[in-house]
Scaffold this motif. Structure first.
Motif, PDB file in Angstrom:
ATOM      1  N   ASN A 257       0.897  -1.357  -0.045  1.00  0.00           N
ATOM      2  CA  ASN A 257       0.012   0.098   0.041  1.00  0.00           C
ATOM      3  C   ASN A 257       1.029   1.178  -0.055  1.00  0.00           C
ATOM      4  OD1 ASN A 257      -2.667  -1.239  -0.001  1.00  0.00           O
ATOM      5  ND2 ASN A 257      -2.037  -2.110   2.398  1.00  0.00           N
TER       6      ASN A 257
ATOM      7  N   TYR B 170       1.608   5.016   1.890  1.00  0.00           N
ATOM      8  CA  TYR B 170       1.507   5.679   3.158  1.00  0.00           C
ATOM      9  C   TYR B 170       2.019   7.097   3.287  1.00  0.00           C
ATOM     10  CZ  TYR B 170       0.827   0.795   4.581  1.00  0.00           C
ATOM     11  OH  TYR B 170       0.658  -0.690   4.573  1.00  0.00           O
TER      12      TYR B 170
ATOM     13  N   ILE C 206       0.178   6.735   8.414  1.00  0.00           N
ATOM     14  CA  ILE C 206      -1.102   6.812   7.748  1.00  0.00           C
ATOM     15  C   ILE C 206      -1.355   5.834   6.489  1.00  0.00           C
ATOM     16  CG2 ILE C 206      -2.997   8.288   6.802  1.00  0.00           C
ATOM     17  CD1 ILE C 206      -1.451  10.441   8.581  1.00  0.00           C
ATOM     18  N   CYS C 207      -2.146   5.046   6.316  1.00  0.00           N
ATOM     19  CA  CYS C 207      -2.471   4.237   5.190  1.00  0.00           C
ATOM     20  C   CYS C 207      -3.365   5.171   4.225  1.00  0.00           C
ATOM     21  CB  CYS C 207      -3.190   2.980   5.430  1.00  0.00           C
ATOM     22  SG  CYS C 207      -3.481   2.035   3.999  1.00  0.00           S
TER      23      CYS C 207
ATOM     24  N   ILE D  59      -6.492   5.778   7.135  1.00  0.00           N
ATOM     25  CA  ILE D  59      -6.608   5.577   8.687  1.00  0.00           C
ATOM     26  C   ILE D  59      -5.216   5.797   9.265  1.00  0.00           C
ATOM     27  CG2 ILE D  59      -8.701   4.135   8.811  1.00  0.00           C
ATOM     28  CD1 ILE D  59      -6.777   1.684   9.021  1.00  0.00           C
TER      29      ILE D  59
ATOM     30  N   ARG E   2      -2.307   4.050  11.094  1.00  0.00           N
ATOM     31  CA  ARG E   2      -2.020   2.544  11.520  1.00  0.00           C
ATOM     32  C   ARG E   2      -1.313   2.325  12.801  1.00  0.00           C
ATOM     33  NH1 ARG E   2      -2.635  -1.757   8.068  1.00  0.00           N
ATOM     34  NH2 ARG E   2      -2.377  -2.652   9.971  1.00  0.00           N
ATOM     35  N   THR E   3      -0.247   3.276  13.036  1.00  0.00           N
ATOM     36  CA  THR E   3       0.515   3.407  14.219  1.00  0.00           C
ATOM     37  C   THR E   3       1.370   4.627  14.330  1.00  0.00           C
ATOM     38  OG1 THR E   3       2.060   1.909  15.658  1.00  0.00           O
ATOM     39  CG2 THR E   3       2.583   2.125  13.195  1.00  0.00           C
TER      40      THR E   3
ATOM     41  N   ILE F 151       2.977  -3.901   9.669  1.00  0.00           N
ATOM     42  CA  ILE F 151       1.701  -3.383   8.977  1.00  0.00           C
ATOM     43  C   ILE F 151       1.264  -4.027   7.752  1.00  0.00           C
ATOM     44  CG2 ILE F 151       0.790  -1.420   7.790  1.00  0.00           C
ATOM     45  CD1 ILE F 151       2.098   0.358   9.851  1.00  0.00           C
ATOM     46  N   LYS F 152       2.565  -4.473   6.941  1.00  0.00           N
ATOM     47  CA  LYS F 152       2.198  -5.065   5.724  1.00  0.00           C
ATOM     48  C   LYS F 152       1.729  -6.457   5.683  1.00  0.00           C
ATOM     49  CE  LYS F 152       5.051  -6.918   1.872  1.00  0.00           C
ATOM     50  NZ  LYS F 152       6.578  -7.122   1.172  1.00  0.00           N
TER      51      LYS F 152
ATOM     52  N   ASN G  68       0.102  -7.397   8.558  1.00  0.00           N
ATOM     53  CA  ASN G  68      -1.251  -7.274   9.628  1.00  0.00           C
ATOM     54  C   ASN G  68      -0.648  -7.826  10.954  1.00  0.00           C
ATOM     55  OD1 ASN G  68      -3.126  -6.130   7.471  1.00  0.00           O
ATOM     56  ND2 ASN G  68      -3.474  -8.184   6.958  1.00  0.00           N
TER      57      ASN G  68
END
Length: 205
Positions: free
Chosen positions: A73, A75, A137-138, A143, A145-146, A200-201, A203
């Protein structure tokens, strides 16, 4: 929360815009932030020299570039900073070079802490307004993410151990901290941010 982040992004700077802002203020004998003092201006001037040096010397590993380019994704790394912050001066050039090698998978945006109270209040460290803070942010999902910060674990441990032993954070530990960054060469920032992005990638965060 989304509205707070969106508002901050709207008022954010690119890395080059941030550098120009800090430089222009310095030419007027000023620093960023609500408070103005000779000491803050001096810190900003010192940080300007540090960032100029780091932009020329920091190396991003091939492994880091490869992993960032393979992110599934897109970011935004939204960083809360100020020109007088010594940690930010050590970290921002590393982030900028990581983003430059990410093949546009990551955008780096910077906001000033004192102009973004609502945002800063969401990312306190032990109740304090410590910076820099990197908000991940994604783009696709819109959103957060962290987040990460205000400094690498090794630097945080250095400060914590010193305060535990001596009860204060004085000029000596400030010098020791800068020497830690000098020896580390931006490696810890790369490794910790990569770890976050990998989690994140897959999950895991």
């Amino acid at each position: 929360m989304k509205s707070i982040v969106a508002k901050a992004l709207f008022n954010s700077y690119s890395y080059s815009e941030y550098r120009k802002l800090v430089t222009d203020l310095l030419s007027e004998g000023k620093s960023t932030g609500d408070q103005q003092s000779e000491s803050l201006t001096n810190y900003t001037s010192l940080n300007e020299a540090r960032m100029n040096r780091l932009e020329k010397t920091i190396k991003i590993s091939e492994d880091a570039i490869d992993k960032l380019q393979k992110l599934s994704n897109h970011y935004i790394w939204l960083v809360i900073s100020e020109g007088w912050c010594g940690d930010a001066a050590q970290i921002l050039p590393v982030l900028n070079k990581m983003v430059a090698g990410s093949n546009k998978k990551i955008d780096l945006r910077i906001v000033l802490r004192d102009q973004n109270d609502e945002l800063m209040s969401q990312y306190l460290t032990n109740g304090g307004r410590a910076i820099p803070k990197v908000i991940v942010i994604c783009k696709e999902a819109g959103i957060v993410r962290t987040d990460w910060g205000p400094r690498p674990k090794g630097a945080s441990e250095l400060l914590a151990n010193y305060k535990k032993e001596f009860g204060v954070l004085d000029d000596k530990i400030k010098t020791d901290l800068q020497l830690w960054y000098l020896a580390d060469k931006g490696i810890s920032v790369q490794e910790e941010l990569l770890d976050i992005m990998e989690k994140i990638k897959y999950n895991r965060l």
